[in-house]
Design an enzyme around this catalytic site. Sequence first.
Site, mmCIF file in Angstrom:
data_model
loop_
_atom_site.group_PDB
_atom_site.id
_atom_site.type_symbol
_atom_site.label_atom_id
_atom_site.label_comp_id
_atom_site.label_asym_id
_atom_site.label_seq_id
_atom_site.Cartn_x
_atom_site.Cartn_y
_atom_site.Cartn_z
ATOM 1 N N ILE A 104 1.232 -5.578 -11.617
ATOM 2 C CA ILE A 104 1.745 -4.402 -12.431
ATOM 3 C C ILE A 104 3.158 -4.253 -11.432
ATOM 4 O O ILE A 104 3.416 -3.031 -12.033
ATOM 5 C CB ILE A 104 0.844 -3.176 -12.185
ATOM 6 C CG1 ILE A 104 0.165 -2.846 -10.850
ATOM 7 C CG2 ILE A 104 -0.399 -3.365 -13.099
ATOM 8 C CD1 ILE A 104 1.016 -2.208 -9.963
ATOM 9 N N HIS A 123 4.991 -4.703 -20.447
ATOM 10 C CA HIS A 123 5.362 -3.880 -19.528
ATOM 11 C C HIS A 123 5.280 -2.556 -19.833
ATOM 12 O O HIS A 123 6.240 -1.605 -19.999
ATOM 13 C CB HIS A 123 6.879 -4.170 -19.211
ATOM 14 C CG HIS A 123 7.320 -3.429 -17.846
ATOM 15 N ND1 HIS A 123 8.467 -4.117 -17.137
ATOM 16 C CD2 HIS A 123 6.870 -2.604 -17.180
ATOM 17 C CE1 HIS A 123 8.603 -3.352 -16.060
ATOM 18 N NE2 HIS A 123 7.743 -2.448 -16.194
ATOM 19 N N LEU A 174 0.895 -1.303 0.048
ATOM 20 C CA LEU A 174 -0.029 0.134 0.045
ATOM 21 C C LEU A 174 0.801 1.233 -0.055
ATOM 22 O O LEU A 174 0.851 2.269 0.759
ATOM 23 C CB LEU A 174 -0.918 -0.105 1.206
ATOM 24 C CG LEU A 174 -2.194 0.805 0.955
ATOM 25 C CD1 LEU A 174 -3.059 0.373 -0.027
ATOM 26 C CD2 LEU A 174 -3.072 0.852 2.399
ATOM 27 N N GLY A 175 1.636 1.219 -1.176
ATOM 28 C CA GLY A 175 2.561 2.452 -1.168
ATOM 29 C C GLY A 175 2.028 3.390 -2.078
ATOM 30 O O GLY A 175 0.721 3.643 -2.098
ATOM 31 N N ARG A 176 2.744 4.302 -2.774
ATOM 32 C CA ARG A 176 2.204 5.368 -3.649
ATOM 33 C C ARG A 176 1.132 4.522 -4.633
ATOM 34 O O ARG A 176 0.062 5.027 -4.894
ATOM 35 C CB ARG A 176 3.199 5.891 -4.578
ATOM 36 C CG ARG A 176 4.084 6.759 -3.518
ATOM 37 C CD ARG A 176 5.178 7.493 -4.437
ATOM 38 N NE ARG A 176 6.346 8.032 -3.929
ATOM 39 C CZ ARG A 176 7.349 7.665 -3.587
ATOM 40 N NH1 ARG A 176 7.467 6.362 -3.715
ATOM 41 N NH2 ARG A 176 8.165 8.322 -2.926
ATOM 42 N N ARG A 187 6.358 -6.386 -10.514
ATOM 43 C CA ARG A 187 7.632 -7.214 -11.059
ATOM 44 C C ARG A 187 7.370 -8.669 -11.460
ATOM 45 O O ARG A 187 6.893 -9.289 -10.643
ATOM 46 C CB ARG A 187 8.954 -7.039 -10.330
ATOM 47 C CG ARG A 187 9.608 -5.624 -10.306
ATOM 48 C CD ARG A 187 10.307 -5.174 -11.794
ATOM 49 N NE ARG A 187 10.917 -4.153 -11.469
ATOM 50 C CZ ARG A 187 10.417 -2.739 -11.895
ATOM 51 N NH1 ARG A 187 9.205 -2.835 -12.462
ATOM 52 N NH2 ARG A 187 11.007 -1.860 -11.852
ATOM 53 N N SER A 213 0.809 -5.417 3.746
ATOM 54 C CA SER A 213 2.069 -4.913 3.690
ATOM 55 C C SER A 213 2.903 -5.258 4.975
ATOM 56 O O SER A 213 2.447 -5.908 5.666
ATOM 57 C CB SER A 213 2.010 -3.245 3.481
ATOM 58 O OG SER A 213 1.533 -2.882 4.785
ATOM 59 N N ARG A 214 4.164 -5.068 4.920
ATOM 60 C CA ARG A 214 5.163 -5.696 6.128
ATOM 61 C C ARG A 214 4.445 -5.066 7.368
ATOM 62 O O ARG A 214 4.404 -5.834 8.260
ATOM 63 C CB ARG A 214 6.394 -5.037 5.861
ATOM 64 C CG ARG A 214 7.418 -5.905 5.108
ATOM 65 C CD ARG A 214 8.711 -5.176 4.985
ATOM 66 N NE ARG A 214 8.623 -4.029 4.232
ATOM 67 C CZ ARG A 214 9.557 -2.992 4.222
ATOM 68 N NH1 ARG A 214 10.685 -3.534 4.493
ATOM 69 N NH2 ARG A 214 9.332 -2.083 3.587
ATOM 70 N N GLU A 243 11.459 -10.898 -18.895
ATOM 71 C CA GLU A 243 10.898 -10.020 -20.023
ATOM 72 C C GLU A 243 11.902 -10.191 -21.031
ATOM 73 O O GLU A 243 13.143 -9.879 -20.765
ATOM 74 C CB GLU A 243 10.723 -8.701 -19.436
ATOM 75 C CG GLU A 243 9.408 -8.653 -18.466
ATOM 76 C CD GLU A 243 9.005 -7.589 -18.052
ATOM 77 O OE1 GLU A 243 9.763 -6.374 -18.177
ATOM 78 O OE2 GLU A 243 8.273 -7.399 -17.036
HETATM 79 C C1 8YV Z 1 10.160 1.229 -16.478
HETATM 80 C C2 8YV Z 1 9.085 0.502 -14.493
HETATM 81 O O1 8YV Z 1 11.142 1.842 -15.820
HETATM 82 O O2 8YV Z 1 9.315 2.653 -13.076
HETATM 83 C C3 8YV Z 1 9.387 1.446 -13.026
HETATM 84 O O3 8YV Z 1 9.941 0.572 -12.074
HETATM 85 O O4 8YV Z 1 9.296 -0.605 -14.219
HETATM 86 C C4 8YV Z 1 8.832 1.240 -15.532
HETATM 87 O O5 8YV Z 1 8.472 2.618 -15.504
HETATM 88 C C5 8YV Z 1 10.202 1.135 -17.866
HETATM 89 O O6 8YV Z 1 10.936 0.092 -18.102
HETATM 90 C C6 8YV Z 1 10.781 2.347 -18.587
HETATM 91 O O7 8YV Z 1 11.716 2.244 -19.319
#
Ligand code: 8YV
Length: 317
Positions: free
Chosen positions: A234, A283, A156-158, A236, A178-179, A265
């Site tokens: 959304i 992405h 629950l960050g930004r 990683r 969250s932690r 990726e």
């Molecule tokens: C990327 C992202 O950086 O902000 C992040 O953590 O994963 C994206 O915004 C994107 O690969 C831009 O090059």
Amino acid sequence: MEAITVLQTNPINSYLEQELDKRFNLIRLWNFPADQKEDLFKEEENKRDIRAVVTNPVVPTDREFIDSLPGVEIVSSFSVGLDKIDLGYCKEKGIRVTNTPDVLTDDVADIAIGLILATLRRICESDRYVKAGLWKKGDFKLTTKFSGKKVGIIGLGRIGTAIAKRAEAFNCPISYYSRSQKPESKYKYFPSVVELASDCQILIVACPLTEETRHIINREVLDALGPKGFLINIGRGPHIDEPELVSALVEGRIAGAGLDVFENEPHVPEELFGLDNVVLLPHVGSGTVETRNAMADLVIGNLEAHFNKKPLLTPVV
Ligand code: 8YV
């Protein structure tokens, strides 16, 4: 005054390059074939000349890379996520690190909601249905309602908070993991991801990738989410144990998934390509012209602040 030398690790954004070129002596690392790369780093003078690195989460800024650049003072990342940068080592070496928070929050939260709607309402599949001329043969099948569904957010960050705000407008009860519990938050807190997954219908990954959150979505969590539950990522790729997700989807142990990020990726498990309950994005969470320009401005603003001995705009280390 002689221009400051900045090393950019990989192609990121044309506006960024154009603006870097205006202000710095920009070295594009990817333009050096492997044998010439040796030359670039062999000359002690060359290595010392490079005072800043511009990068993004595609390539690692690890110990070896940092050690190859003895003159580097700052790493300015075109991202909010810093999982590819050895922050501890940068700190140890006195190298400053900056990122691009806030300016991308809206876009990433928007794409999370887009993924939910696309997955539950099968927007991509119904688009393909019309374009294939199938509507004339019959109506599209019924889908799943989003409004009012229980949404569980990991982190629950930004960005997590921005997603929660949007989901509230869809009348969704919100809970989070969250932690630690956020005393100022009105949302329901779960101290474990499994408990959160059991209690929600849409589980969203929105936390930073760290050693603790790697594979935070494992078989147990997927089974807790269950055959009526949807997973949205959304964050990683490595947040999810991808082979476990693929089998959960193939075996119908979860209802569907909307994914903007993947473990390796740009490689995406091909087993997912034939599944209509899955929406796959390359992405693109922060991928609008407006936001990428704002990220570029922040990367440059941090470099300029550093070299003008002013406070960094968005310091991490
Ligand atoms: C990327 C992202 O950086 O902000 C992040 O953590 O994963 C994206 O915004 C994107 O690969 C831009 O090059």
